[in-house]
Every structure is written in C-alpha cells, then in structure tokens.
Motif scaffolding. Structure first.
Motif, short mmCIF file in Angstrom:
data_model
loop_
_atom_site.label_atom_id
_atom_site.label_comp_id
_atom_site.label_asym_id
_atom_site.label_seq_id
_atom_site.Cartn_x
_atom_site.Cartn_y
_atom_site.Cartn_z
N ARG A 23 1.00 -5.12 3.57
CA ARG A 23 0.04 -6.03 2.92
C ARG A 23 -0.66 -6.91 3.94
O ARG A 23 -1.89 -7.06 3.94
CB ARG A 23 0.77 -6.93 1.90
N VAL A 24 0.13 -7.52 4.83
CA VAL A 24 -0.42 -8.43 5.84
C VAL A 24 -1.40 -7.70 6.74
O VAL A 24 -2.46 -8.23 7.11
CB VAL A 24 0.72 -9.07 6.67
N HIS A 25 -1.08 -6.47 7.10
CA HIS A 25 -1.97 -5.70 7.97
C HIS A 25 -3.31 -5.46 7.27
O HIS A 25 -4.37 -5.59 7.91
CB HIS A 25 -1.32 -4.36 8.33
N CYS A 26 -3.28 -5.10 5.99
CA CYS A 26 -4.53 -4.88 5.26
C CYS A 26 -5.35 -6.17 5.18
O CYS A 26 -6.58 -6.15 5.38
CB CYS A 26 -4.22 -4.36 3.85
N VAL A 38 -9.17 -6.36 3.92
CA VAL A 38 -9.11 -5.41 2.80
C VAL A 38 -7.99 -5.81 1.85
O VAL A 38 -6.87 -6.10 2.30
CB VAL A 38 -8.88 -3.97 3.32
N ARG A 39 -8.27 -5.79 0.58
CA ARG A 39 -7.25 -6.12 -0.42
C ARG A 39 -6.30 -4.95 -0.60
O ARG A 39 -6.71 -3.79 -0.63
CB ARG A 39 -7.92 -6.47 -1.74
N ALA A 40 -5.02 -5.25 -0.72
CA ALA A 40 -4.00 -4.23 -0.95
C ALA A 40 -3.25 -4.54 -2.24
O ALA A 40 -3.04 -5.72 -2.57
CB ALA A 40 -3.03 -4.15 0.21
N ALA A 41 -2.86 -3.51 -2.96
CA ALA A 41 -2.11 -3.67 -4.20
C ALA A 41 -1.02 -2.61 -4.26
O ALA A 41 -1.26 -1.45 -3.90
CB ALA A 41 -3.02 -3.57 -5.41
N VAL A 42 0.15 -3.00 -4.72
CA VAL A 42 1.25 -2.06 -4.86
C VAL A 42 1.08 -1.28 -6.16
O VAL A 42 0.79 -1.85 -7.22
CB VAL A 42 2.61 -2.78 -4.86
N ALA A 43 1.24 0.03 -6.08
CA ALA A 43 1.17 0.89 -7.26
C ALA A 43 2.54 1.53 -7.48
O ALA A 43 3.09 2.14 -6.57
CB ALA A 43 0.11 1.97 -7.07
N GLU A 44 3.09 1.35 -8.68
CA GLU A 44 4.36 1.96 -9.04
C GLU A 44 4.14 2.89 -10.23
O GLU A 44 4.88 2.88 -11.21
CB GLU A 44 5.39 0.88 -9.37
N VAL A 45 3.11 3.71 -10.11
CA VAL A 45 2.66 4.51 -11.25
C VAL A 45 3.53 5.74 -11.49
O VAL A 45 3.57 6.25 -12.62
CB VAL A 45 1.19 4.93 -11.05
N PHE A 46 4.21 6.22 -10.48
CA PHE A 46 5.11 7.37 -10.68
C PHE A 46 6.26 6.97 -11.61
O PHE A 46 6.59 7.68 -12.55
CB PHE A 46 5.66 7.85 -9.34
#
Length: 565
Positions: free
Chosen positions: A400-403, A408-416
């Motif tokens: 996240r920090v790197h993005c 650039v905005r980063a978001a976690v996806a737990e869609v699986f």
C-alpha cells in the motif's frame, strides 16, 4: 476440526442461478431480444444492440495485471469480484469478458470463468463448448483453407504459389504435433502437396476479426481482406479472391452476437470472443464492450479485462481495440499480488507463503514499471491487491505504502473468498477515482499510426518493455517491406511475446534493463486491422504440459463433471 475447502466447481454448483430471461430483463433486454441456449445462457440479438445505440453509456473500467507468475494473480477473478462489488456498493455494473479456449482448459492454465466466490456461471458450459462460438470460428477459418487448397487442385486459376500460402488451419486445442504438417499427400485426387500447419483458434485472424467487427456487414468486409497467399508473380491473394466471404460469414451468423450469462451473485456478464494476449490482441469483442456500456447506463460501470500483464493485454486494448472502437476508458485497475511480487523478488514458489518483506520490496520494480507504463496512456490507475490467505499485514501495508508513494490509490480485494462483499473496497476506490479524475485525464494511444512499422515497434519496445531497441531477422525485414509495399504500414502492431517477462525472454523477471527485443517475423492481419510481430520463442499453437489438466477431469453417470477447477 478444519473445514474442507470447496473447489471452484463445488462453489459453482451451490449457487442459485436465475433464469437468463430474468437476468436479461434486469438490464433492460426484452425476451424477444435474446436467443436462450438452455436456462442460463443466451445470445443477444442485433435488434437489441440497434435499439440501445442511442442510449447514454456508463464508465469503462479496464482490468489488467502485473506479469503472470506461477504464484497466480487472479485478474479475471478480480474483474468479476469488482463488478459484484460495484453492485454491492450501489452501482449498476455489467461485465464484458473473453470466452475461454479449450487449450488452457485441458492444458495447464485453466479456464477463464474466475474462481471461488467470484465466478461467471454456468462455469462448466462457459469453459467447455459454451454457445459454440469457437467451433464456428474454427469452421470458418478451415473453410477458407479448404477453398484455397481446392483452388490449387482445380487448375489454380489465381496462380497461387503453394510455397507462399500464409493462412493456416486452426484447432481449439493445445496440439504441438500439428504445428508443421504436409497436406495433399497421396494420389492426384488428394490435392496439391504443400507444407502447412495449425495455429490455435484463438490466435487466428478470424477470431480477431470477430472481436473487432462492429456488425455483420463489417465482419464480411474484414473477412474479405484476409491475406491468404501470394501468386507466382508476387501479387497478394485475399479471401475475397477465393469467393469465401459469404460462406464464412454464414458460419459466423450466430457467433457474431454476444453471449449473456451471470456471475455467482447474479451480476450480468457478457462473454464474447477470446483471443490470447501473448499471440493475439487479448481483448473481448467490441460489440460486447459497447453493449455492456449501454446496459450499465449513464451512472453505471462496464468492467472488462485484457489478457496477461499490462505490457501485452492493456497495451493492445489501448492501441488496437480502443482505436478501432473509438473507446475511451475511464479507469484502469492493475491487479497485483504479494505472492507474484515476491516471486519477482527471487522467492521460490514453494516459499511464497512465508512472510518476506525484503523479497517483496525487490519485486516491487515490476509493479512500478506497469504503473509507469499505464500512466503513459493518460488513464487514472487503481491498484487492486488481490489478497491470498498467507499474505501478512506487514506485506500488505508495504505494498500500500509503495503505491501511495507513486501517487496511486491501492485497495485490497478479497473477492475469491468473499465475492462482492470482498470487492467493495476496490469498488469504492474505482468510483471515487473516476469521479475525481473526470476532467484531469485524457486518454491517448502510445504511438501515432503515421509512424512506420519499425518506428511503432521501437516505441513499444522502449516505452513499455524498457528495451534498448529492436533487432530484426532477415525474414522480418522482408515481411516489413512486403507489408508496407501493399499499403498496410499505417496499421497498429500486435506484438506476440512471452507473458512472463517485460522482455522477450520468460526468465527475465522484475523490470529487466540492458536488453534488446528480437522480431523474427511479421504477419499481416489486414482484415483484423493490425500487423502481428513475432518475438522470442512464442508459439501460435501451444503444447500440453507433462501432466495436462485433462488427466484430472471426469464425468459421472449422472452427467456431473469433476476436476474442472
């Protein structure tokens, strides 16, 4: 007691599907505008497309990824989960995806129906025969080949040089034994002997034409422009010269119409066309994407994807598909995983479940390059961190920090694991990025079509792959001269390249520097409207692995399939 993890097919079997008529009605398609293929899939008619032509359209979201690794990235799963997440977030969303090929299904990669609780259904149908589109494409391509060989047999009135036949037969299967063959063996009535070969259906120009055609009339026009051979006096022979167009189009009359299905959460999904991105242009059909935009409505979102990493699929989406269709994407979602970045940082696949922030930091160069590349197209970017169960908070936070450091905005996806509920953070990031960036960005292709073929390839090699330049074999030089002499030098280029690296060598991970791209040949796809540049050792007909996925697939006496993911 540990709970048994359900397989994708077990999860799919437990889903409650709605009749396809109900899915259609939910997005404003009448029962007269669909042709059902059973209870849960249907073709959408040209009448529907024409009726919606004047309607306002939604925002276009492209989902792409970092370079694929054995660790897995889950781009299609994230695309499906994002669409479901947008619906959970209160937005209209329609998916537009590619059709799977039987090659990967029975080979090693798997299908293209997503995974876990972010799947398109019915997944067995979609991954196998679906509505027969790929069979129709195979038949149309091979009819053209049969007509050419028949012309040779029946006195060769066009003066075709059998040594300069360009069109190859195709099959939707990984079958390396068919790459190079001899046809016409036997007696005189068995044809004119010549060298031939097969490519996989999804790499055929007929597939590309289907995906880049606006309608049936455009399809016919493009089919006629397929360059099939040269004559003895060096004149080009096109499919129209063989009078093949009408019959080919007749075989494709149903295949040209998009397919409607649904996700595991009943989100509408249009699945149509399936060119690979490493050997073709890697995007679903223009008709499907434009229809998804219309069905989503003015305040909705059409979510589509492009194959493999952004160096292949996204570049071709922007430079080939968007040009052809007049599309302007509103946001690009770049899928990355901690696992893939650690793999790029030198961690073996067996050790990827162990926390390793140092290796993650080493692999971040791959993500950085993809972000920088996408920014060159003038489209806002959101990074989707596709979370795996072994990812630690330290690793996720570092990503996240790197993005953020790159703006650039980063978001976690737990869609699986969670379906749409696990995609709401990503959905929120996409919606807010689109609304915030509405007037701040202006989409632009990477290169001008007025450049020569070599100049276009040089731009892609240096700007996207980060190569020092491009080298050409004698065969490639000859092909360039022929293509440009025919007047097709103004077409975009479609690079056939390994998906595993930004370079043309699959073993060069991360963000390699100090290398050159080698183009071994170029092929004109005049009907599709691009020139294919072959690099490295990429094959247009893949082979099966040592242990194919087909070995684990079975069906019981009741017709229930097992082993299909």
């Amino acid at each position: 007691m540990m709970m048994k993890m359900l397989t994708d097919i077990e999860i799919a079997k437990s889903a409650e599907l709605k009749p396809i008529t109900e899915i259609a009605e939910g997005v404003g398609i009448t029962s007269r505008e669909i042709e059902p293929y059973g209870h849960y899939k249907a073709k959408i008619s040209q009448d529907c497309i024409e009726r919606l032509a004047g309607n306002p359209q939604g925002r276009l979201i492209l989902v792409t990824a970092v370079n694929p690794t054995p660790a897995g990235e889950g781009k299609t799963t994230v695309s499906i989960g994002l669409a479901q997440g947008l619906c959970k977030y209160g937005k209209n969303a329609v998916l537009a995806l590619r059709e799977p090929s039987l090659g990967p299904v029975f080979g090693v990669k798997g299908g293209a129906a997503g995974g876990g609780y972010s799947q398109v259904l019915p997944m067995e149908d979609i991954n196998l025969h679906f509505t027969g589109d790929l069979h129709a494409l195979t038949s149309a391509n091979n009819l053209l080949c049969a007509l050419l060989d028949n012309s040779l047999q029946q006195g060769n009135p066009l003066g075709i040089d059998p040594r300069r036949v360009l069109i190859k037969r195709c099959v939707d299967m990984n079958d390396r034994a068919l790459r190079n063959i001899i046809v016409g063996l036997g007696s005189k009535i068995d044809g004119v002997p010549r060298e031939d070969g097969f490519i996989i259906t999804v790499a055929s120009e007929v597939m590309a034409i289907l995906c880049l055609s606006e309608d049936l009339s455009d399809l016919k026009s493009r089919l006629g422009r397929i360059l099939v051979a040269y004559t003895y006096d060096n004149k080009p022979v096109f499919a129209a010269d063989l009078e093949a167009v009408g019959a080919m189009a007749a075989l494709l009359k149903d295949a040209v119409n998009p397919n409607l299905v649904q996700t595991i959460e009943n989100t509408p999904a249009i699945i149509h066309g399936g060119p690979f991105a490493n050997i073709a242009h890697g995007c679903n059909s223009i008709r499907a994407t434009k229809l998804a935009l219309k069905l989503a409505g003015e305040s909705g979102y059409a979510v589509t994807e492009a194959g493999f990493g952004s160096d292949l699929g996204a570049e071709k989406f922007f430079d080939i598909k968007c040009r052809a269709a007049g599309l302007s994407p509103d946001c690009v979602v770049l899928v990355a995983t901690v696992r893939a970045l650690k793999y790029n940082g030198g961690v073996a696949k067996a050790d990827l479940s162990c926390e390793n922030v140092e290796a993650l930091e080493k692999g971040l160069c791959n993500l950085t390059t993809h972000i920088e590349n996408l920014a060159k197209f003038g489209v806002p970017i959101v990074v989707a961190i596709n979370r795996f169960h072994a990812d630690t908070e330290n690793e996720l936070e570092r990503l996240r920090v790197h993005c953020e450091s790159l703006g650039v905005r980063a978001a976690v996806a737990e869609v699986f694991a969670k379906g749409g509920e696990g995609g709401t953070e990503l959905a929120e990031a996409v919606v807010e990025t689109c609304e915030k960036s509405e007037s701040a960005f202006e989409f632009k292709p990477l290169y001008d079509l007025g450049l020569s073929l070599k100049e276009k390839l040089d731009v892609i090699a240096k700007e996207i792959y980060r190569a020092d330049g491009v080298d050409y074999t004698k065969s490639a030089e000859k092909s360039i001269n022929e293509i440009e002499s025919l007047g097709f030098g103004n077409l975009p280029v479609c690079v056939a390249k390994t998906q595993y690296s930004l370079s043309d060598e699959p073993g060069k991970l991360g963000s390699p520097r100090g290398f050159r791209i080698t183009v071994r040949d170029l092929r004109l796809s005049a009907g599709a409207g691009f020139v294919v540049a072959l690099t490295g050792e990429v094959m247009t007909l893949p082979g099966l692995p040592k242990i194919p996925a087909a070995n684990s697939i079975d069906i019981d006496s009741g017709g229930v399939i097992s082993g299909l993911f």
